[in-house]
Design a protein around this motif. Structure first.
Motif, PDB file in Angstrom:
ATOM      1  N   LEU A 510       0.827  -1.200   0.000  1.00 11.03           N
ATOM      2  CA  LEU A 510       0.000   0.000   0.000  1.00 11.03           C
ATOM      3  C   LEU A 510       0.866   1.257   0.000  1.00 11.03           C
ATOM      4  O   LEU A 510       1.796   1.387   0.800  1.00 11.03           O
ATOM      5  N   ASP A 533      -7.066   1.371  -3.540  1.00  8.23           N
ATOM      6  CA  ASP A 533      -7.279   0.590  -2.309  1.00  8.23           C
ATOM      7  C   ASP A 533      -8.382   1.259  -1.504  1.00  8.23           C
ATOM      8  O   ASP A 533      -8.195   2.340  -0.943  1.00  8.23           O
ATOM      9  N   THR A 580      -2.412   0.480  -4.195  1.00 11.71           N
ATOM     10  CA  THR A 580      -1.493  -0.650  -4.011  1.00 11.71           C
ATOM     11  C   THR A 580      -0.611  -0.799  -5.244  1.00 11.71           C
ATOM     12  O   THR A 580      -1.042  -0.551  -6.377  1.00 11.71           O
TER      13      THR A 580
END
Length: 903
Positions: A510, A533, A580
């Motif tokens: 992330l 994300d 991500t």
């Protein structure tokens, strides 16, 4: 084992008809008349407030006035009287009740009366069948507690149906075909007695050789599946389903919406080893063929015919029905070349030319039967010049008696071949007026064989010696998400759960900014993939949240901001945690697949497999199965898809690593067994090639675990209880294992019984058997661990195989509170403390299942066993009816059983 608790319902010695009447057209008059006309051999008691005599029988104003025990009360009164009737029956000790009126259209007040009555029944221990308008019939016992006015013949088929109307139609159809019944049980609303309990009774019923089911909905999937699997092991079961595609919970993702309830029900029936049909005619035809013990060992059919036209039409029907036309082996072709005219078809269908003699027919059919690639032969005869229908029929009858594979006979025509059909009927051969009917039956037998193979599979959630998963880590991730009120895991979280179960995933990291994304990409190496994300965005591509094949930092920074901007515009309310970064996987010959799990409201978790990527919605190429899986079941799922046919190598594509694919499917199965909070899994795409498998994207949906408190309580099929496997060392240093019995233990158990002394065999089986019958082997090795347990102590032989040293087992009584046990130790291993070890573990397993009492019978002369029972705290009493036996019993409560194990 004591009689089933529904015995008073199906085999009552006394019946009270409450509301019995002489009034024409009333339910009470119809039911009582049927009971009298059926020549019921037990006691009949009409109950009527206003009559002293009904049908020539003395009538009673109340059940309480009957000076005798009542096994079954048939209630035909208005619903307003039902609570009072239930109280009187409870005080009198009535055991079972049949509500012979339909209350399904009652007003709310009457529904409240029905609920009150059922609560009273539970308080008094009365089991209630119905309410159902048709009543219930047990023709083999003369018990016709029904308002049905048609004829019902006694026979060996049991009919259990939810719809009275459909049941009545089936009975009328069956009467026209001279089909009889052991039991006819319309369940109606099944507010108390349900499918599972009725099936449990019919499994052990000696009058029932086959079971026909009409199912609309299931109340208790675990009980239904347990009972259906138990029945499917010993008797042919044929099922017809109504309401196949009713609306249900669509789930959270598109994967759930691609699976309908009808497909799930079919998958459940396949795992139960039973046969599904679509029409009433197919229901009875399949039942008759299965009850006559016709079986096939595979799906490959050969067709022998004296005419190209009927042969081609039959082949077309086979292809339409999904029946595989067998490819004849070279030796078979060579034999037929020598025996048949030069212009025979040289393939399947085997056209032996119009003037085929009886011996030419026999030669061709025998050659096909002997071919290892043929599982059954359809013989079509057309009456032509030079043919002899009756002599040909006689040869076919003789050949069927010799053959181990089935022959299906279709003599076309009417008057000219009627004598042959009579011969087939007398010889109990499978014969059909049209070839397509024969092919339908063959297809059903092939499906039944396939389902019986699935029934043999009892996979565990942790099958084999694979690396153990990180259960604690996976559960911690799930608990955290649920505690935060989230039902969807982010992709990186979903992949972390998959990785905890040793499923290979494409790593995701992330990034909260483009700088972090650039740093991560540099560490991973370009090219990379960026994905939005967000716990609120299930499908990232729907909001433009994916950028592929990013090759440098400049492109990465631009893509980062574009993805975030698109997502915020499309879903302004969504929480966006960042982006991500993942390596870009490029596999030239990779196949994109989907492996998933959806939740069915009746049967719980359901696994799916098929073509993935963009093809998932274009091709609709998927198959489903109920977990748990093993290698056999995973391979069966793969082989039933079109994409599966490309995995072994297709044109320029090399074969994929099938072992790696199978391992992913088994690990997903393991996940849903061990993590009841998982509602859905969508692994798409799963990229598979010759070098292995890797998950590129995954979604995982959660819900609170079921509150039943049972391990695997969320599963319709109980997995193999691997937690019961233990490794021990005997006091002489012998290493042994104790584990639950598996189906593949059949030959080991047979060798164990053969190795026992005659005295030990008699002590265990109370007979002088030399070996177990096939039916006993099936019964002892194909266990439903939700209701029985067999613990086998084994040691490893020098050749790598296993030797069984002892076995202890229990079978739960129908009351689900007590169990009957058995124990036997090999003669050479007696006196080493094995018995106490196995019994202690058996106690623990029974307690885990919630059982309260263990009991059994021991020969009074078996002093060693009686001594062991005393040592383990069993109460030992003489058998009340047989002085050669002792009755032993133990309450399963408090501390572990006493006695020194010596191990």
């Amino acid at each position: 084992m004591k009689p089933h608790y529904l015995t008073p319902l199906f085999s009552p010695r006394s019946v009270a008809v409450i509301g019995a009447s002489d009034t024409p057209g009333s339910v009470g008059q119809a039911v009582f008349t049927s009971l009298v006309a059926g020549n019921f051999q037990g006691k009949l008691y009409p109950v009527n407030l206003n009559r002293k005599v009904v049908g020539g029988f003395p009538a009673y104003a109340s059940v309480r006035q009957i000076d005798a025990a009542i096994d079954l009360a048939v209630v035909a009164t208005p619903i307003r009287a039902l609570p009072a009737v239930m109280r009187e029956c409870g005080r009198h000790g009535v055991k079972t009740m049949l509500l012979a009126k339909d209350f399904s259209d009652s007003v709310p007040l009457e529904r409240e009366l029905l609920a009150e009555s059922l609560a009273l029944a539970r308080r008094h221990g009365i089991r209630v069948l119905g309410p159902v308008v048709l009543g219930m019939m047990r023709p083999v016992a003369g018990l016709l507690a029904s308002s049905y006015s048609g004829k019902v013949r006694p026979g060996n088929l049991a009919l259990v149906a939810q719809s009275s109307a459909l049941c009545a139609a089936m009975l009328d159809w069956a009467d026209s075909k001279d089909i009889g019944f052991s039991s006819v049980v319309p369940l109606g609303e099944a507010l108390d007695v349900d499918f599972g309990e009725v099936l449990d009774f019919l499994v052990a019923d000696p009058f029932t050789q086959g079971i026909l089911l009409h199912v609309h909905h299931i109340h208790d999937a675990r009980r239904f599946m347990s009972a259906l699997r138990a029945a499917g092991r010993v008797k042919p079961v044929v099922v017809i389903k109504s309401g196949r595609f009713e609306e249900g919970d669509d789930g959270l993702g598109v994967l759930a919406r691609r699976v309908d309830s009808g497909e799930v029900f079919d998958a459940a029936l396949a795992r139960a080893g039973v046969l599904k049909v679509s029409t009433i005619a197919q229901l009875f035809t399949a039942a008759k063929v299965l009850a006559a013990n016709y079986r096939v060992q595979g799906p490959r059919l050969a067709i022998v015919v004296n005419g190209v036209g009927p042969g081609v039409l039959a082949a077309d029907s086979a292809i339409r029905l999904g029946v595989e036309l067998a490819t004849l082996a070279e030796p078979t072709i060579a034999l037929l070349n020598d025996a048949l005219p030069r212009n025979w078809s040289r393939g399947n269908p085997v056209d032996i030319i119009g003037d085929a003699s009886p011996m030419r027919y026999r030669t061709a059919v025998k050659a096909c039967l002997d071919d290892p690639g043929v599982d059954g032969v359809l013989v079509i005869f057309t009456p032509q010049a030079g043919t002899d229908h009756l002599s040909t029929a006689q040869l076919m009858v003789g050949l069927q008696r010799e053959a181990s594979k089935p022959i299906f006979l279709s003599w076309l025509g009417e008057a000219k071949v009627s004598e042959s059909r009579e011969l087939f009927s007398k010889a109990r051969c499978a014969h059909f007026r049209a070839p397509e009917y024969a092919i339908e039956v063959f297809q059903s037998l092939a499906a039944y064989h396939h389902n019986q193979q699935l029934l043999l599979q009892t996979p565990g959630p942790l099958e084999g010696k694979r690396e153990e998963p990180d259960l604690a880590g996976a559960r911690a991730l799930i608990r955290t998400a649920l505690a935060e009120g989230r039902s969807i895991l982010a992709e990186r979280e979903a992949k972390a759960v998959l990785a905890a179960f040793n499923i290979p995933v494409n790593p995701s990291a992330l990034a909260h900014s483009d700088d972090e994304a650039a740093s991560l990409a540099e560490a991973m190496g370009y090219p990379v993939v960026l994905k939005i994300d967000s716990p609120d965005i299930l499908y990232k591509s729907d909001v433009g949240g994916v950028e592929l094949n990013i090759g440098n930092e400049i492109a990465l920074r631009e893509a980062y901001h574009v993805i975030v901007t698109r997502a915020r515009l499309a879903r302004p309310e969504a929480r966006i945690d960042g982006v991500t970064v993942q390596p870009m996987r490029k596999r030239r010959y990779g196949r994109e697949l989907v492996v998933g799990v959806v939740h069915d409201e009746t049967f719980g978790p359901v696994m799916t497999f098929g073509a993935g990527g963009v093809a998932v919605d274009l091709l609709h190429d998927q198959t489903i199965a109920l977990p748990p899986l093993n290698g056999f079941l995973a391979d069966a799922m793969i082989d039933r898809t079109r994409i599966g046919k490309t995995l072994a190598g297709f044109k320029h594509l090399p074969a994929v690593d099938r072992d790696a694919l199978r391992e992913v499917m088994l690990r997903v199965s393991e996940m849903v067994c061990e993590l009841p909070e998982i509602r859905e899994i969508d692994i798409n795409p799963l990229l598979v090639d010759a070098d292995g498998a890797v998950v590129l994207d995954a979604r995982l949906a959660l819900a609170a675990a079921p509150a039943n408190g049972k391990r695997y309580g969320h599963m319709a099929i109980m997995p193999y209880p691997s937690d019961k496997v233990k490794s021990l060392t005997l006091r002489d240093g012998t290493p042994v294992s104790v584990r639950p019995v598996r189906p593949e233990d059949a030959q080991m158990q047979q060798a164990f019984v053969a190795g026992l002394s005659e005295e030990s065999r008699y002590n265990r089986y109370m007979s002088s058997i030399k070996q177990l019958s096939q039916q006993m082997l099936v019964r002892f090795t194909q266990l439903d661990y939700d209701r029985e347990m067999g613990l086998s102590m084994v040691r490893e032989r020098a050749d790598g195989g296993e030797e069984q040293l002892a076995i202890a087992r229990y079978v739960t009584d129908p009351d689900n509170e007590s169990c009957e046990f058995a124990l036997v130790v090999a003669d050479a291993w007696q006196g080493r403390g094995i018995g106490p070890v196995l019994m202690t573990m058996l106690f623990d397993a029974a307690r885990d299942q919630g059982l309260k009492l263990m009991h059994g019978e021991v020969l009074a002369g078996n002093k060693a066993m009686l001594k062991l029972m005393h040592a383990l705290g069993f109460e030992v009493k003489p058998h009340p009816e047989d002085r050669s036996l002792a009755v032993v019993s133990k309450r399963l409560s408090g501390d572990a059983p006493g006695g020194s194990t010596g191990e």
